[in-house]
Design a protein around this motif. Structure first.
Motif, PDB file in Angstrom:
ATOM      1  N   VAL B  20     -20.306  52.085  13.542  1.00  0.00           N
ATOM      2  CA  VAL B  20     -21.633  52.321  13.858  1.00  0.00           C
ATOM      3  C   VAL B  20     -22.518  51.142  13.624  1.00  0.00           C
ATOM      4  N   ILE B  21     -22.243  50.347  12.668  1.00  0.00           N
ATOM      5  CA  ILE B  21     -22.806  48.998  12.139  1.00  0.00           C
ATOM      6  C   ILE B  21     -22.465  48.181  13.486  1.00  0.00           C
ATOM      7  N   GLY B  22     -21.445  48.006  14.042  1.00  0.00           N
ATOM      8  CA  GLY B  22     -20.834  46.994  14.956  1.00  0.00           C
ATOM      9  C   GLY B  22     -21.745  47.543  16.366  1.00  0.00           C
ATOM     10  N   GLY B  23     -21.904  49.039  16.564  1.00  0.00           N
ATOM     11  CA  GLY B  23     -22.632  49.274  17.686  1.00  0.00           C
ATOM     12  C   GLY B  23     -24.182  48.837  17.502  1.00  0.00           C
ATOM     13  N   ILE B  24     -24.743  48.788  16.426  1.00  0.00           N
ATOM     14  CA  ILE B  24     -26.056  48.448  16.222  1.00  0.00           C
ATOM     15  C   ILE B  24     -26.188  46.835  16.451  1.00  0.00           C
ATOM     16  N   LEU B  25     -25.031  45.934  15.880  1.00  0.00           N
ATOM     17  CA  LEU B  25     -25.248  44.586  16.238  1.00  0.00           C
ATOM     18  C   LEU B  25     -25.117  44.250  18.001  1.00  0.00           C
ATOM     19  N   LEU B  26     -24.068  45.054  18.423  1.00  0.00           N
ATOM     20  CA  LEU B  26     -23.933  44.762  19.927  1.00  0.00           C
ATOM     21  C   LEU B  26     -25.024  45.140  20.570  1.00  0.00           C
ATOM     22  N   TRP B  28     -27.939  44.850  19.336  1.00  0.00           N
ATOM     23  CA  TRP B  28     -29.111  43.757  19.127  1.00  0.00           C
ATOM     24  C   TRP B  28     -28.866  42.510  19.901  1.00  0.00           C
ATOM     25  N   ARG B  29     -27.712  42.335  20.021  1.00  0.00           N
ATOM     26  CA  ARG B  29     -27.141  40.808  20.576  1.00  0.00           C
ATOM     27  C   ARG B  29     -27.141  41.235  22.132  1.00  0.00           C
ATOM     28  N   GLY B  30     -27.380  42.406  22.503  1.00  0.00           N
ATOM     29  CA  GLY B  30     -27.647  42.710  24.038  1.00  0.00           C
ATOM     30  C   GLY B  30     -26.389  42.898  24.762  1.00  0.00           C
ATOM     31  N   ALA B  31     -25.078  42.775  24.047  1.00  0.00           N
ATOM     32  CA  ALA B  31     -23.887  43.140  24.483  1.00  0.00           C
ATOM     33  C   ALA B  31     -23.705  44.354  25.046  1.00  0.00           C
ATOM     34  N   MET B  32     -24.543  45.253  24.661  1.00  0.00           N
ATOM     35  CA  MET B  32     -24.346  46.762  25.089  1.00  0.00           C
ATOM     36  C   MET B  32     -25.980  47.297  25.139  1.00  0.00           C
ATOM     37  N   SER B  33     -25.847  48.115  26.215  1.00  0.00           N
ATOM     38  CA  SER B  33     -27.424  48.826  26.122  1.00  0.00           C
ATOM     39  C   SER B  33     -27.310  50.255  26.358  1.00  0.00           C
ATOM     40  N   LEU B  34     -28.582  50.928  25.956  1.00  0.00           N
ATOM     41  CA  LEU B  34     -28.282  52.382  26.095  1.00  0.00           C
ATOM     42  C   LEU B  34     -28.776  52.640  27.448  1.00  0.00           C
ATOM     43  N   ASP B  35     -28.773  52.045  28.297  1.00  0.00           N
ATOM     44  CA  ASP B  35     -28.951  52.515  29.826  1.00  0.00           C
ATOM     45  C   ASP B  35     -27.641  53.368  30.236  1.00  0.00           C
ATOM     46  N   LEU B  60     -23.887  55.290  23.113  1.00  0.00           N
ATOM     47  CA  LEU B  60     -23.909  56.221  22.337  1.00  0.00           C
ATOM     48  C   LEU B  60     -22.727  56.894  21.971  1.00  0.00           C
ATOM     49  N   GLY B  61     -21.731  56.772  23.027  1.00  0.00           N
ATOM     50  CA  GLY B  61     -20.286  57.198  22.655  1.00  0.00           C
ATOM     51  C   GLY B  61     -19.833  56.408  21.602  1.00  0.00           C
ATOM     52  N   PHE B  62     -20.257  55.377  21.337  1.00  0.00           N
ATOM     53  CA  PHE B  62     -19.691  54.488  20.428  1.00  0.00           C
ATOM     54  C   PHE B  62     -20.070  54.807  18.909  1.00  0.00           C
ATOM     55  N   PHE B  63     -21.496  55.316  18.805  1.00  0.00           N
ATOM     56  CA  PHE B  63     -22.182  55.907  17.676  1.00  0.00           C
ATOM     57  C   PHE B  63     -21.297  57.307  17.306  1.00  0.00           C
ATOM     58  N   ILE B  64     -21.302  58.064  18.361  1.00  0.00           N
ATOM     59  CA  ILE B  64     -20.636  59.492  18.228  1.00  0.00           C
ATOM     60  C   ILE B  64     -19.218  59.309  17.713  1.00  0.00           C
TER      61      ILE B  64
END
Lengths: 118, 195
Positions: B20-26, B28-35, B60-64
């Motif tokens: 979850v924290i890694g997902g937030i960091l990714l 934030w850094r733009g390595a992942m997007s919610l698109d 979202l998959g990462f968070f879930i």
């Protein structure tokens, strides 16, 4: 310098030995500062044991003890009573009626007969 | 066994938190997007070809999955409640309050051990002594195994207590007064010390 090292080693040895004996004495006092009260409640007229009476010890320091109930011969046992400078009071109830209260000085394991009634 | 289970639960929760924290960091850094991602970038989970989950929202998959790692151990680590048992019975003809006393029978193992102990105890065979007590009455005992109690309700049936002391008159001289400065709890607040 060598003398300093020797002094330090001696000091460390004294500390270790002191701690060892302090720990041993604490362990000894913890294992011996509890007492057991064994008692029998008998009727004043018949001198026979009375079953089903509720027994408590009460203390200013520790409050009210666990409930004990006299067996068919009037016997009861309360274990792990902290030995205290303060006095205890033994209370005997018939249901909710207090029928006996006596001051007890518990300094060691003790056995007593308590006589109740008229 | 319980220790290794606890470690597994903690590791799983830590992994979930890291996801979850890694997902937030990714994010934030733009390595992942919610698109919405393309089908080739979609996250897909498959279990024995029976269950398949695919999402085109990798973040979202990462968070879930991370949240599942956190909450599933919480469910599994929830302690199992100890079942309650009910004891019933009737005691006619006693006009005094009844007290029920439960004590376990000492359980002595027949095995002899050296420096390590490993015993399997069949708790259903451990017996309890139920004592019915009333002031001035002879007590009555019943024995019941934990296995019988686990069935839910144990019926003592009709129990008769025999009165052995006709009466107990109070002698006021037997009751010493408590000093005024001593405040002790009432009888329903017992248990401060002793065994």
């Amino acid at each position: 310098m060598i003398q300093d090292k020797k002094d330090m080693a001696l000091l460390c040895s004294i500390v270790v030995v002191t701690l060892f004996f302090a720990n041993a004495s604490i362990g000894f006092s913890e294992s011996t500062n509890k007492a057991t009260l064994k008692g029998q409640v008998v009727h004043k007229q018949t001198q026979k044991g009375i079953p089903g009476l509720k027994i408590f010890l009460v203390s200013e320091v520790y409050g009210r003890s666990v409930l004990k109930v006299t067996d068919n011969d009037g016997y009861f046992t309360i274990r792990s009573i902290p030995i205290s400078e303060k006095k205890y009071y033994l209370e005997i109830y018939e249901a909710d009626n207090l029928v006996y209260r006596e001051e007890l000085d518990i300094k060691d394991d003790m056995e007593r007969i308590f006589t109740v009634g008229k | 066994m319980e220790g290794s289970f606890n470690i597994t639960v903690v590791i799983s929760a830590v992994c979930g938190l890291a996801m979850v924290i890694g997902g937030i960091l990714l994010l934030w850094r733009g390595a992942m997007s919610l698109d919405v991602a393309s089908k080739s970038e979609a996250i897909s989970l498959e279990w024995k070809r029976e269950l398949r989950l695919t999402t085109q929202y990798p973040a979202l998959g990462f968070f879930i999955i991370g949240l599942a790692f956190i909450f599933i151990p919480l469910v599994f680590s929830k302690p199992t409640p100890i079942p309650k048992a009910k004891i019933e019975g009737t005691v006619p003809g006693v006009n005094k309050p009844l007290t029920l006393i439960l004590e376990t029978e000492p359980w002595i193992s027949g095995k002899e051990h050296e420096d390590s102990i490993e015993e399997e105890i069949d708790l259903s065979t451990v017996r309890l002594r139920i004592t019915l007590s009333a002031p001035l009455h002879r007590q009555v005992e019943r024995w019941v195994s934990l296995g019988e109690l686990a069935e839910g309700t144990y019926d003592l049936g009709k129990v008769r207590l025999q009165r052995v002391v006709p009466a107990l008159s109070k002698d006021d001289t037997d009751i010493v007064e408590l000093p005024a400065d001593i405040k002790v709890p009432p009888t329903n607040k017992a248990g401060g010390f002793g065994e």
